[in-house]
Design a protein around this motif. Structure first.
Motif, PDB file in Angstrom:
ATOM      1  N   VAL A   1      16.051 -26.498  -0.389  1.00 12.92           N
ATOM      2  CA  VAL A   1      15.858 -27.406  -1.522  1.00 12.92           C
ATOM      3  C   VAL A   1      17.085 -27.757  -2.189  1.00 12.92           C
ATOM      4  N   ARG A   2      17.493 -28.907  -2.182  1.00 13.15           N
ATOM      5  CA  ARG A   2      18.607 -29.285  -3.126  1.00 13.15           C
ATOM      6  C   ARG A   2      18.009 -30.103  -4.373  1.00 13.15           C
ATOM      7  N   PHE A   3      18.316 -29.878  -5.607  1.00 13.45           N
ATOM      8  CA  PHE A   3      17.833 -30.422  -6.985  1.00 13.45           C
ATOM      9  C   PHE A   3      18.826 -31.430  -7.299  1.00 13.45           C
ATOM     10  N   VAL A   4      18.422 -32.636  -7.447  1.00  7.68           N
ATOM     11  CA  VAL A   4      19.250 -33.884  -7.983  1.00  7.68           C
ATOM     12  C   VAL A   4      18.783 -34.209  -9.446  1.00  7.68           C
ATOM     13  N   ASP A   5      19.468 -34.048 -10.476  1.00  2.00           N
ATOM     14  CA  ASP A   5      18.987 -34.527 -11.841  1.00  2.00           C
ATOM     15  C   ASP A   5      19.206 -35.861 -11.833  1.00  2.00           C
ATOM     16  N   ILE A   6      18.131 -36.710 -12.128  1.00  2.00           N
ATOM     17  CA  ILE A   6      18.265 -37.973 -12.257  1.00  2.00           C
ATOM     18  C   ILE A   6      17.689 -38.604 -14.081  1.00  2.00           C
TER      19      ILE A   6
ATOM     20  N   GLY B   1      20.330 -33.303  15.592  1.00  2.00           N
ATOM     21  CA  GLY B   1      20.902 -33.425  14.209  1.00  2.00           C
ATOM     22  C   GLY B   1      20.029 -32.580  13.174  1.00  2.00           C
ATOM     23  N   ALA B   2      20.446 -32.694  12.075  1.00  2.00           N
ATOM     24  CA  ALA B   2      19.624 -31.872  10.894  1.00  2.00           C
ATOM     25  C   ALA B   2      18.857 -32.978  10.501  1.00  2.00           C
ATOM     26  N   VAL B   3      17.748 -32.495   9.923  1.00  6.48           N
ATOM     27  CA  VAL B   3      16.807 -33.366   8.998  1.00  6.48           C
ATOM     28  C   VAL B   3      16.906 -33.158   7.707  1.00  6.48           C
ATOM     29  N   VAL B   4      17.106 -34.282   6.774  1.00 10.64           N
ATOM     30  CA  VAL B   4      17.105 -34.212   5.551  1.00 10.64           C
ATOM     31  C   VAL B   4      15.808 -34.862   4.840  1.00 10.64           C
ATOM     32  N   ALA B   5      15.004 -34.426   4.192  1.00 13.03           N
ATOM     33  CA  ALA B   5      13.879 -35.083   3.644  1.00 13.03           C
ATOM     34  C   ALA B   5      14.007 -35.441   2.112  1.00 13.03           C
ATOM     35  N   VAL B   6      13.645 -36.915   1.720  1.00 10.96           N
ATOM     36  CA  VAL B   6      13.782 -37.474   0.464  1.00 10.96           C
ATOM     37  C   VAL B   6      12.709 -36.983  -0.398  1.00 10.96           C
ATOM     38  N   ASP B   7      12.989 -36.080  -1.169  1.00 10.24           N
ATOM     39  CA  ASP B   7      12.110 -35.690  -2.306  1.00 10.24           C
ATOM     40  C   ASP B   7      11.093 -34.646  -1.965  1.00 10.24           C
ATOM     41  N   LEU B   8      10.340 -34.909  -0.580  1.00 10.41           N
ATOM     42  CA  LEU B   8       9.653 -33.912  -0.087  1.00 10.41           C
ATOM     43  C   LEU B   8       9.381 -34.221   1.287  1.00 10.41           C
ATOM     44  N   PRO B   9       9.299 -33.407   2.104  1.00 10.40           N
ATOM     45  CA  PRO B   9       8.960 -33.790   3.636  1.00 10.40           C
ATOM     46  C   PRO B   9       7.632 -34.508   3.834  1.00 10.40           C
ATOM     47  N   SER B  10       7.757 -35.632   4.549  1.00  4.62           N
ATOM     48  CA  SER B  10       6.590 -36.429   4.590  1.00  4.62           C
ATOM     49  C   SER B  10       5.524 -35.680   5.469  1.00  4.62           C
TER      50      SER B  10
ATOM     51  N   PRO C   1       2.062 -23.170   2.852  1.00  6.11           N
ATOM     52  CA  PRO C   1       2.950 -23.548   3.929  1.00  6.11           C
ATOM     53  C   PRO C   1       3.872 -24.685   3.868  1.00  6.11           C
ATOM     54  N   ALA C   2       3.551 -25.545   2.749  1.00  4.62           N
ATOM     55  CA  ALA C   2       4.518 -26.328   2.676  1.00  4.62           C
ATOM     56  C   ALA C   2       6.179 -26.147   2.399  1.00  4.62           C
ATOM     57  N   ARG C   3       6.269 -25.084   1.803  1.00  2.00           N
ATOM     58  CA  ARG C   3       7.707 -24.580   1.501  1.00  2.00           C
ATOM     59  C   ARG C   3       8.373 -24.369   2.922  1.00  2.00           C
ATOM     60  N   GLU C   4       7.708 -23.962   3.900  1.00  2.00           N
ATOM     61  CA  GLU C   4       8.518 -23.780   5.013  1.00  2.00           C
ATOM     62  C   GLU C   4       8.874 -25.149   5.664  1.00  2.00           C
ATOM     63  N   TYR C   5       8.257 -25.979   5.607  1.00  2.00           N
ATOM     64  CA  TYR C   5       8.655 -27.236   6.059  1.00  2.00           C
ATOM     65  C   TYR C   5       9.896 -27.738   5.268  1.00  2.00           C
TER      66      TYR C   5
ATOM     67  N   THR D   1      15.860 -30.470   1.910  1.00  2.00           N
ATOM     68  CA  THR D   1      15.090 -31.386   1.098  1.00  2.00           C
ATOM     69  C   THR D   1      15.768 -31.532  -0.254  1.00  2.00           C
ATOM     70  N   VAL D   2      16.127 -32.847  -0.315  1.00  2.00           N
ATOM     71  CA  VAL D   2      16.696 -33.481  -1.717  1.00  2.00           C
ATOM     72  C   VAL D   2      15.650 -33.987  -2.591  1.00  2.00           C
ATOM     73  N   THR D   3      15.206 -33.168  -3.818  1.00  2.00           N
ATOM     74  CA  THR D   3      14.420 -33.627  -4.514  1.00  2.00           C
ATOM     75  C   THR D   3      14.889 -34.186  -5.973  1.00  2.00           C
ATOM     76  N   PHE D   4      14.326 -35.094  -6.466  1.00  2.00           N
ATOM     77  CA  PHE D   4      14.844 -35.761  -7.501  1.00  2.00           C
ATOM     78  C   PHE D   4      13.992 -35.541  -9.010  1.00  2.00           C
ATOM     79  N   GLY D   5      14.788 -35.150  -9.923  1.00  2.00           N
ATOM     80  CA  GLY D   5      14.198 -35.122 -11.251  1.00  2.00           C
ATOM     81  C   GLY D   5      13.305 -33.941 -11.542  1.00  2.00           C
ATOM     82  N   ALA D   6      12.646 -33.285 -10.545  1.00  2.00           N
ATOM     83  CA  ALA D   6      11.836 -32.302 -11.066  1.00  2.00           C
ATOM     84  C   ALA D   6      11.436 -31.597  -9.489  1.00  2.00           C
TER      85      ALA D   6
END
Length: 495
Positions: free
Chosen positions: A202-207, A152-161, A194-198, A180-185
């Motif tokens: 990136v999908r941005f959600v405005d909260i 399956g696909a992997v979706v990270a919450v705000d930032l990959p752990s 190297p973090a960007r590769e992980y 990666t679904v990131t919130f607010g900023a």
């Protein structure tokens, strides 16, 4: 422009917003955006198998509430709790009410839990939030590995752990996300390797966070987009002539490396200045390829009028020419051999006189200047660029998988280049970039803007030239006009 903020700034904005909202409303906003992104990744929610990897923080709560939304749409949702006694109580209750189930991973992930992750259609990473430091804890590593090799696909919450939100560093095992679904900023780690590769896509959600008001809330990193670059590009006016548009001087090349001069001139000719003046031992080779170049046999001090100098590509051990260019009262871009030959005091003195300098090292050159191993620079690109900019009092464009541009002194937001392709890692590509950046300096852009725009156009030109195949530096130079046109002609995007 994409702007990224530190964890401290984001947390402060969240606290301020939560004080004005009903309890739990902010988490529900995040969970709704996360669930929508997960549904998009799945395509068909009903009947799908979703596994939530849930830690003890609010990221775990976001994952649980999003899982509840997916369960209500017919997905089979199971939450793997890495800290059963500290999981978000409200999120757990919501998931169970929606028909989801819970598995306790306890002190370690057993074979059945690993298989569950491997066989999921979607894995949601809610293990660690943006405040996490260092890599994953030992008990989470088997789950991250199972997610990576699973179907399956992997979706990270705000930032990959496991990655550092503020620096982009990865100091141990970490989750590799497809989305990666990131919130607010945006967080700096989502923009910088190297973090960007992980992070994957990136999908941005405005909260509703209020950021960017200056002071403590200032952005730590920013990435230009087409519209930002278009506003910075030099455009000749009706009364412009070649001198009003700027003349860039290229002091590059040697008997051993004449190609560096040819390629730097190629980049400069396509960079917006009105004329290119070359000084150095490769004049014959330059004229043979670029007859429009103004060639002088004199050094930088006697070559004639220029608005900026590029010095160093292929220069060998010609320290005198480097020193002569640095003594000029016009902007100077220092690259390649020039970085090794430039004296720190001479560069800092230019800053004290208010004369801009732009240094363009790759990771190996930056490591030599800082007295560290190359791996240290590649692991901490943000810190390395800022340290160099502070040490030399110059703007620094650090080339690499993520090219970053720090302003002189190392303060302010670091520009992160979003364009490029791995095919740009080819001999002579940096010479083209230096010429392009120098031309933009001569046309009147600041050091940071010239470096940022040059990296952006260079990256686009590399993409256009490559199209999935190897390219030469000459190919990249030839596609710069196409990159320029693509930026100018791009439709304006609101919001």
């Amino acid at each position: 422009m994409r702007t990224a903020y530190s964890v401290e700034t984001v947390r402060a904005a969240e606290r301020e917003l939560m004080a004005r909202l009903p309890e739990g409303a902010l988490m529900q906003r995040a969970a709704a955006g996360l669930a929508a992104a997960c549904a998009d990744v799945l395509g068909r929610v009903y009947g799908s198998r979703v596994v939530l990897l849930v830690g003890s923080g609010d990221n775990g709560g976001d994952a649980l509430y999003a899982g509840a939304r997916l369960a209500r749409r017919g997905a089979g949702v199971r939450a793997v709790l890495l800290a059963p006694g500290r999981a978000h109580a409200g999120g757990l209750a919501a998931l169970r009410r929606a028909g989801g189930s819970v598995v306790e991973a306890g002190a370690g992930a057993g074979a059945s839990v690993v298989r569950l992750v491997e066989q999921a259609d979607l894995v949601v990473d809610g293990i660690v939030g943006i405040g996490g430091k260092g890599g994953l804890r030992e008990e989470a590593v088997p789950l991250a590995e199972a997610a990576r090799r699973g179907r399956g696909a992997v979706v990270a919450v705000d930032l990959p752990s496991g990655v550092d939100a503020d620096t982009g560093e990865v100091r141990g095992a970490a989750v590799r996300a497809d989305v990666t679904v990131t919130f607010g900023a945006y967080k700096p780690g989502l923009l910088i390797d190297p973090a960007r590769e992980y992070a994957g896509v990136v999908r941005f959600v405005d909260i509703g966070l209020e950021l960017g008001l200056g002071g403590a809330g200032a952005a730590q990193a920013e990435a230009l987009q087409h519209a930002d670059v278009a506003r910075l590009l030099p455009v000749p006016a009706a009364e412009s002539d070649k001198y009003r548009r700027g003349v860039v001087g290229i002091a590059a090349g040697s008997a051993r490396y004449p190609g560096a001069a040819v390629l730097a001139v190629a980049g400069a000719l396509r960079g917006g200045a009105g004329a290119v003046r070359y000084v150095g031992p490769a004049g014959g080779a330059v004229l043979a390829r670029h007859p429009e170049t103004l060639v002088s046999e004199r050094g930088p001090a006697q070559a004639g009028r220029v608005q900026a100098w590029v010095v160093g590509p292929g220069a060998g051990d010609d320290a005198a020419t480097v020193a002569e260019a640095l003594a000029a009262d016009v902007p100077v871009l220092i690259d390649a051999d020039g970085l090794r030959l430039a004296e720190v005091g001479a560069v800092r003195g230019r800053g004290a006189r208010g004369v801009p300098t732009l240094m363009t090292p790759h990771a190996g050159e930056a490591a030599a200047l800082l007295g560290v191993e190359r791996e240290v620079v590649e692991a901490g690109r943000l810190a390395a660029a800022r340290e160099l900019a502070g040490r030399y009092g110059a703007a620094v464009l650090l080339k690499g998988s993520t090219t970053v541009v720090a302003e002189a002194g190392g303060g302010g937001a670091v520009r992160v280049n979003p364009t490029g392709t791995p095919w740009l890692a080819t001999a002579g590509s940096g010479d083209v970039l230096s010429g392009l950046g120098g031309s933009l300096l001569a046309a009147g852009l600041s050091a940071v803007d010239a470096g940022s725009v040059a990296a952006y156009l260079h990256g686009l030109a590399g993409r256009f030239a490559a199209e999935g195949a190897p390219v030469s530096a000459e190919d990249v130079a030839g596609r710069i006009p196409e990159a320029w046109r693509s930026v100018v002609r791009a439709p304006a995007v609101r919001g």
